[in-house]
Design an enzyme around this catalytic site. Structure first.
Site: not given
Ligand code: 13P
Length: 253
Positions: A10, A12, A96, A98, A168, A174, A213
């Site tokens: 992903n 982003k 997601h 976010e 997740e 992140g 992560s």
């Molecule tokens: P990170 O791997 O940067 O922690 O992000 C995970 C994520 O949100 C994948 O959708």
């Protein structure tokens, strides 16, 4: 095991078209021999079509990061499943954290998106996960179960079997704080059992991805867990070598 493994990236809000095409050119070379695992990238909307062209005749599939549930109309800024299908997407990420936290995704709208994705021939990579406050209040299982139940409500058995679920934990996204393999497996097992109670056939085939992560140095142990079938990778999917190293960390078929 009848489940396919999957490693999905992903991206982003990262990568211009030029950068995106350069990344997948490197990636396709690095993973060209992989057959026992679905490899998926989710670039931003602007890069979907050029990335689809750069991935022609490769073993890497394309995903959107988000999709609106209406087909057309006065919805400024929104993109429909038909539009994504036409540019070559096989998948779309749905709900997601976010999107839940920053863009108003709810339990109800996540279900509308899951259904609309299937209607347009896309496989939803449906995301669920608790916040740090919810984990600290011992609400992880109930929060994740409620998100799961809401998202898959009303799906028939044949449709449910095509779903991908990504667990997740929000506190691991992140942050560099990865869930321990045991913490992740505990929630994945609950998700699998909950799916089994609803539809035993579907529970055996739905890939459950872990996200938060995931890096080349922690992927192997996570992917070795019984109910972790793959990974949804954020930051480490932005570098071809790192993402390819995570693909290579999967247990041998
Ligand atoms: P990170 O791997 O940067 O922690 O992000 C995970 C994520 O949100 C994948 O959708």
């Amino acid at each position: 095991m009848t489940r396919r493994r999957m490693i999905a990236g992903n991206w982003k809000l990262h990568k211009t078209v030029t950068e995106a095409v350069a990344l997948v050119r490197d990636l396709r070379r690095l993973v060209s021999q992989v057959r026992d695992c679905d490899i998926v990238v989710a670039p931003p909307y602007t890069a979907l079509y050029p990335v689809a062209k750069a991935l022609e005749d490769s073993n890497i599939k394309l995903s959107a990061q988000e999709m609106f549930y209406e087909d057309k109309g006065a919805f400024t800024g929104a993109v429909s499943g038909a539009m994504l299908n036409e540019v070559g997407c096989a998948y779309t990420i749905v709900a997601h954290s976010e999107r839940r936290q920053l863009f108003g995704e709810t339990l109800e709208s996540s279900n509308k998106r899951v259904k609309a994705a299937f209607k347009h021939g896309l496989i939803p990579i449906f995301c669920i996960g608790e916040t740090l406050a919810e984990r600290q209040a011992n609400q992880t299982m109930q929060v994740v179960a409620a998100q799961l139940d809401a998202g898959i409500a009303g799906l028939d058995s044949a449709t449910l079997k095509r779903l991908v679920v990504a667990y997740e934990p929000v506190w691991a996204i992140g942050t560099g704080v990865v869930a321990s393999p045991q913490q992740a497996q505990e929630v994945h097992r609950m998700i699998r059992e909950r799916l089994r109670a609803k539809d035993s056939g579907a529970a055996e085939v739905i890939p459950l991805l872990y996200g938060g992560s995931v890096k080349p140095d922690n992927a192997k142990e996570l992917l070795a867990q019984a109910d972790i079938d793959g990974a949804l990778v954020g930051g480490a999917s932005l570098e071809a070598e790192q993402f390819a190293a995570i693909v290579k960390a999967r247990p041998s078929a």
